[in-house]
Design a protein around this motif. Structure first.
Motif, PDB file in Angstrom:
ATOM      1  N   LEU A 223       0.850  -1.297   0.112  1.00 23.75           N
ATOM      2  CA  LEU A 223      -0.035   0.004  -0.064  1.00 23.75           C
ATOM      3  C   LEU A 223       0.829   1.191  -0.032  1.00 23.75           C
ATOM      4  CD1 LEU A 223      -2.991  -1.067   2.483  1.00 23.75           C
ATOM      5  CD2 LEU A 223      -3.292  -0.445   0.028  1.00 23.75           C
ATOM      6  N   GLN A 224       2.052   1.150   0.765  1.00 27.29           N
ATOM      7  CA  GLN A 224       2.911   2.308   0.840  1.00 27.29           C
ATOM      8  C   GLN A 224       3.590   2.693  -0.580  1.00 27.29           C
ATOM      9  OE1 GLN A 224       5.519   1.755   4.040  1.00 27.29           O
ATOM     10  NE2 GLN A 224       4.066   2.089   5.618  1.00 27.29           N
ATOM     11  N   GLN A 225       3.725   1.491  -1.310  1.00 25.56           N
ATOM     12  CA  GLN A 225       4.505   1.731  -2.540  1.00 25.56           C
ATOM     13  C   GLN A 225       3.659   2.230  -3.523  1.00 25.56           C
ATOM     14  OE1 GLN A 225       6.132  -1.971  -4.033  1.00 25.56           O
ATOM     15  NE2 GLN A 225       7.018  -1.100  -5.797  1.00 25.56           N
ATOM     16  N   LEU A 226       2.121   1.798  -3.473  1.00 27.13           N
ATOM     17  CA  LEU A 226       1.225   2.161  -4.311  1.00 27.13           C
ATOM     18  C   LEU A 226       1.026   3.725  -4.033  1.00 27.13           C
ATOM     19  CD1 LEU A 226      -1.499  -0.888  -4.381  1.00 27.13           C
ATOM     20  CD2 LEU A 226       0.124   0.145  -6.231  1.00 27.13           C
ATOM     21  N   SER A 227       0.964   4.260  -2.808  1.00 24.86           N
ATOM     22  CA  SER A 227       0.565   5.529  -2.523  1.00 24.86           C
ATOM     23  C   SER A 227       1.537   6.391  -3.016  1.00 24.86           C
ATOM     24  CB  SER A 227       0.441   5.422  -1.082  1.00 24.86           C
ATOM     25  OG  SER A 227       0.265   6.901  -0.664  1.00 24.86           O
ATOM     26  N   GLY A 228       3.082   5.833  -2.775  1.00 26.98           N
ATOM     27  CA  GLY A 228       4.205   6.550  -3.343  1.00 26.98           C
ATOM     28  C   GLY A 228       4.126   6.636  -4.843  1.00 26.98           C
ATOM     29  N   THR A 229       3.801   5.688  -5.581  1.00 27.59           N
ATOM     30  CA  THR A 229       3.787   5.632  -7.000  1.00 27.59           C
ATOM     31  C   THR A 229       2.992   6.728  -7.590  1.00 27.59           C
ATOM     32  OG1 THR A 229       4.475   3.226  -7.077  1.00 27.59           O
ATOM     33  CG2 THR A 229       3.388   4.215  -9.212  1.00 27.59           C
ATOM     34  N   TYR A 230       1.541   6.498  -6.955  1.00 28.46           N
ATOM     35  CA  TYR A 230       0.500   7.565  -7.604  1.00 28.46           C
ATOM     36  C   TYR A 230       0.617   8.926  -7.161  1.00 28.46           C
ATOM     37  CZ  TYR A 230      -2.062   3.642  -9.237  1.00 28.46           C
ATOM     38  OH  TYR A 230      -2.630   2.429  -9.848  1.00 28.46           O
ATOM     39  N   ASN A 231       1.498   9.074  -6.113  1.00 30.82           N
ATOM     40  CA  ASN A 231       2.120  10.446  -5.564  1.00 30.82           C
ATOM     41  C   ASN A 231       3.117  10.959  -6.979  1.00 30.82           C
ATOM     42  OD1 ASN A 231       0.500  11.291  -3.623  1.00 30.82           O
ATOM     43  ND2 ASN A 231       1.824   9.969  -2.161  1.00 30.82           N
ATOM     44  N   ASN A 232       4.034   9.946  -7.204  1.00 28.33           N
ATOM     45  CA  ASN A 232       4.964  10.538  -8.374  1.00 28.33           C
ATOM     46  C   ASN A 232       4.114  10.702  -9.501  1.00 28.33           C
ATOM     47  OD1 ASN A 232       7.027  10.262  -6.408  1.00 28.33           O
ATOM     48  ND2 ASN A 232       7.281   8.025  -6.710  1.00 28.33           N
ATOM     49  N   VAL A 233       2.993   9.808  -9.858  1.00 26.93           N
ATOM     50  CA  VAL A 233       2.332  10.155 -11.227  1.00 26.93           C
ATOM     51  C   VAL A 233       1.711  11.371 -10.901  1.00 26.93           C
ATOM     52  CG1 VAL A 233       0.396   9.210 -12.503  1.00 26.93           C
ATOM     53  CG2 VAL A 233       2.009   7.590 -11.608  1.00 26.93           C
ATOM     54  N   LEU A 234       1.158  11.879  -9.750  1.00 22.00           N
ATOM     55  CA  LEU A 234       0.592  13.063  -9.829  1.00 22.00           C
ATOM     56  C   LEU A 234       1.429  14.268  -9.852  1.00 22.00           C
ATOM     57  CD1 LEU A 234      -2.155  12.565  -7.072  1.00 22.00           C
ATOM     58  CD2 LEU A 234      -2.592  12.727  -9.600  1.00 22.00           C
ATOM     59  N   ASN A 235       2.392  14.284  -9.170  1.00 20.01           N
ATOM     60  CA  ASN A 235       3.464  15.112  -9.491  1.00 20.01           C
ATOM     61  C   ASN A 235       4.195  15.234 -10.764  1.00 20.01           C
ATOM     62  OD1 ASN A 235       3.414  15.830  -6.403  1.00 20.01           O
ATOM     63  ND2 ASN A 235       4.899  14.365  -5.907  1.00 20.01           N
ATOM     64  N   ASN A 236       4.394  14.114 -11.626  1.00 20.62           N
ATOM     65  CA  ASN A 236       4.768  14.160 -12.789  1.00 20.62           C
ATOM     66  C   ASN A 236       3.756  14.960 -13.733  1.00 20.62           C
ATOM     67  OD1 ASN A 236       6.783  13.296 -14.985  1.00 20.62           O
ATOM     68  ND2 ASN A 236       5.206  12.264 -15.605  1.00 20.62           N
ATOM     69  N   ASN A 237       2.345  14.544 -13.523  1.00 22.74           N
ATOM     70  CA  ASN A 237       1.250  15.387 -14.489  1.00 22.74           C
ATOM     71  C   ASN A 237       1.230  16.834 -14.242  1.00 22.74           C
ATOM     72  OD1 ASN A 237       0.633  12.796 -15.262  1.00 22.74           O
ATOM     73  ND2 ASN A 237      -1.064  12.680 -14.030  1.00 22.74           N
ATOM     74  N   LEU A 238       1.486  16.880 -12.629  1.00 24.43           N
ATOM     75  CA  LEU A 238       1.617  18.504 -12.506  1.00 24.43           C
ATOM     76  C   LEU A 238       2.897  19.166 -13.150  1.00 24.43           C
ATOM     77  CD1 LEU A 238       0.533  20.958 -10.830  1.00 24.43           C
ATOM     78  CD2 LEU A 238       1.851  19.961  -8.894  1.00 24.43           C
ATOM     79  N   ASN A 239       3.854  18.609 -13.177  1.00 26.89           N
ATOM     80  CA  ASN A 239       5.293  19.141 -13.616  1.00 26.89           C
ATOM     81  C   ASN A 239       4.796  19.338 -15.190  1.00 26.89           C
ATOM     82  OD1 ASN A 239       6.456  19.242 -11.403  1.00 26.89           O
ATOM     83  ND2 ASN A 239       7.438  17.311 -11.796  1.00 26.89           N
ATOM     84  N   ASP A 240       4.217  18.537 -15.943  1.00 29.13           N
ATOM     85  CA  ASP A 240       3.969  18.373 -17.204  1.00 29.13           C
ATOM     86  C   ASP A 240       2.939  19.740 -17.476  1.00 29.13           C
ATOM     87  OD1 ASP A 240       5.680  16.268 -17.623  1.00 29.13           O
ATOM     88  OD2 ASP A 240       3.899  14.930 -18.209  1.00 29.13           O
ATOM     89  N   THR A 241       2.003  19.664 -16.804  1.00 29.78           N
ATOM     90  CA  THR A 241       1.054  20.902 -16.751  1.00 29.78           C
ATOM     91  C   THR A 241       1.712  22.243 -16.893  1.00 29.78           C
ATOM     92  OG1 THR A 241      -0.757  19.621 -16.066  1.00 29.78           O
ATOM     93  CG2 THR A 241      -1.191  21.813 -16.109  1.00 29.78           C
ATOM     94  N   MET A 242       2.454  22.086 -15.605  1.00 27.50           N
ATOM     95  CA  MET A 242       3.116  23.606 -15.585  1.00 27.50           C
ATOM     96  C   MET A 242       4.247  23.902 -16.882  1.00 27.50           C
ATOM     97  SD  MET A 242       1.915  24.782 -12.773  1.00 27.50           S
ATOM     98  CE  MET A 242       3.172  26.105 -12.757  1.00 27.50           C
ATOM     99  N   LYS A 243       4.743  22.938 -17.023  1.00 30.93           N
ATOM    100  CA  LYS A 243       5.893  23.029 -18.344  1.00 30.93           C
ATOM    101  C   LYS A 243       5.118  23.417 -19.429  1.00 30.93           C
ATOM    102  CE  LYS A 243       8.724  19.817 -18.801  1.00 30.93           C
ATOM    103  NZ  LYS A 243       9.186  18.182 -19.341  1.00 30.93           N
ATOM    104  N   ILE A 244       3.618  22.968 -19.837  1.00 32.01           N
ATOM    105  CA  ILE A 244       2.949  23.303 -21.124  1.00 32.01           C
ATOM    106  C   ILE A 244       2.575  24.901 -20.796  1.00 32.01           C
ATOM    107  CG2 ILE A 244       0.829  23.010 -22.290  1.00 32.01           C
ATOM    108  CD1 ILE A 244       1.160  20.188 -21.675  1.00 32.01           C
ATOM    109  N   LEU A 245       2.173  25.294 -19.651  1.00 30.33           N
ATOM    110  CA  LEU A 245       1.549  26.525 -19.344  1.00 30.33           C
ATOM    111  C   LEU A 245       2.850  27.536 -19.312  1.00 30.33           C
ATOM    112  CD1 LEU A 245      -0.836  26.018 -16.184  1.00 30.33           C
ATOM    113  CD2 LEU A 245      -1.482  26.506 -18.566  1.00 30.33           C
ATOM    114  N   THR A 246       3.936  27.335 -18.909  1.00 32.93           N
ATOM    115  CA  THR A 246       5.072  28.044 -18.947  1.00 32.93           C
ATOM    116  C   THR A 246       5.660  28.424 -20.389  1.00 32.93           C
ATOM    117  OG1 THR A 246       6.117  27.043 -17.037  1.00 32.93           O
ATOM    118  CG2 THR A 246       7.520  28.487 -18.348  1.00 32.93           C
TER     119      THR A 246
END
Length: 300
Positions: A223-246
Motif C-alpha cells: 500500500l505504501q508503494q502504491l501510494s508513493g507511485t501515484y503521488n509520483n504520477v500526480l507530481n509528474n502530471n503537475l510538472n507536465d502541466t506547468m511546463k506546458i503553461l510556461t
C-alpha cells in the motif's frame, strides 16, 4: 451481564459483558482482583501487555482483537481482557468485541477442555485467525482500487487508498503488540509451570501471530508503494502541466511585444505602409515559430 460456562469439574469461564466501571469493580472485588485492572479492562486505547500479581496469583492478558465495524472507512483493533484467577478464567467484553464470545464458545464445542491455559491459548489462536479475513478483504480492495487508479487517478480513489493504508497500519501495530505479549508469556515465570501440551499450544499461537505480522507488513508495504507511485504520477502530471503553461506564456509574449512596440505613440517603421500590419503579423509569426522550435529542442 455475567455468563458462566463450566469448562471442567474445576475450571470455570466467566464472561463479563459491561462498560460500567462500578459494576466491573464489584465483580473484581468479589474475586479479589486488583482495582487497577478495572481501568485496563475498560480502556479502548490500552496496549497489549501482560500483568501478573504474585500476591493474589492473578494472571492478566490484554490482547488486541479486531473491531468488526469500520471507523471512518477503515478497520481498527480494540483490546480485550483475559484474567486467570486460580481456576477461573474471566473475560471482559463490550459491544465491539462481544463477537469473541462466540469464537470461544465454538472452541468449547469443538474440543474438550483439558486445562484453563489450554483453553486460553486455543481461544487466542482462533482470535488471531479472525484477523486474516479482514487482511484478505483489504487486499482485495487494494487490487480493485489499483485497477481503478490505473484507468484514472481521481481524488476519491486516492482517499480510498489512504483509508486502506490507515486500516492496515492499525493491524500491523496490533499484531506486533500481540507477538510481543506472547513472547513475554514465554519469558515469564508462569511458563515454567505449564505442561508440555500447554507450551505447544502457546508455540502454535506464537507462530500464527508471527505469520499475521508478516502478512500485515507485506500488505502495508504494498500500500505504501502504491501510494508513493501515484503521488509520483500526480507530481509528474503537475510538472507536465506547468511546463506546458510556461511554454504557452513565453510564446504569447512574442505577439504582445511586437504589437506593443508598433502601438507606441511615436514615429515608427512601416507606419505609412499600407501593408504594415501584415508585415507586423508576419514578423510575429516568424519569431513565434523560431521560439517554438528552440523551446521544443530544449524540452527534449
Amino acid at each position: 451481564m455475567l455468563t458462566k460456562t463450566p469448562l471442567t469439574n474445576k475450571v470455570t469461564w466467566i464472561n463479563i459483558h459491561t462498560e460500567d466501571k462500578s459494576e466491573l469493580k464489584r465483580v473484581y472485588q468479589s474475586y479479589e482482583i486488583d482495582e487497577e485492572i478495572v481501568d485496563y479492562s475498560l480502556d479502548e486505547n490500552e496496549r497489549a501487555h501482560l500483568d501478573y500479581d504474585q500476591r493474589t496469583n492473578t494472571f492478566v492478558l490484554i490482547f488486541n482483537v479486531t473491531n468488526p465495524l469500520k471507523n471512518d472507512n477503515h478497520y481498527e483493533t480494540i483490546p480485550m481482557t483475559f484474567i486467570i484467577k486460580d481456576n477461573t478464567l474471566l473475560t471482559v467484553t463490550n459491544e465491539l468485541n462481544y463477537y469473541v464470545l462466540d469464537i470461544m464458545m465454538k472452541q468449547v464445542a469443538a474440543e474438550k477442555v483439558e486445562s484453563i491455559f489450554q483453553f486460553l491459548f486455543a481461544s487466542l489462536f482462533m482470535i488471531i485467525d479472525s484477523f486474516f479475513p479482514y487482511v484478505e478483504e483489504m487486499d482485495r480492495e487494494r487490487k480493485l482500487i489499483n485497477n481503478k487508479l490505473k484507468q484514472k487517478t481521481t481524488k476519491q480513489n486516492l482517499l480510498v487508498l489512504s483509508d486502506l493504508e490507515t486500516g492496515i497500519i492499525y493491524f500491523v501495530s496490533a499484531s506486533k503488540q500481540n507477538v510481543v505479549l506472547l513472547e513475554q508469556v514465554k519469558a515469564h515465570q508462569i511458563f515454567r509451570l505449564l505442561t508440555e501440551s500447554e507450551k505447544e499450544r502457546l508455540d502454535d499461537v506464537l507462530i500464527e501471530a508471527r505469520q499475521l505480522v508478516e502478512m500485515t507488513q507485506l500488505s502495508s508495504q504494498i500500500l505504501q508503494q502504491l501510494s508513493g507511485t501515484y503521488n509520483n504520477v500526480l507530481n509528474n502530471n503537475l510538472n507536465d502541466t506547468m511546463k506546458i503553461l510556461t511554454v504557452l506564456s513565453i510564446l504569447l509574449t512574442v505577439p504582445t511585444i511586437i504589437t506593443g512596440f508598433f502601438g507606441m505613440n511615436m514615429p515608427l517603421p512601416l507606419e505609412h505602409n499600407i501593408f504594415g500590419w501584415m508585415i507586423t503579423i508576419g514578423i510575429s509569426v516568424v519569431l513565434w515559430l523560431a521560439l517554438s522550435f528552440i523551446l521544443n529542442r530544449l524540452m527534449k
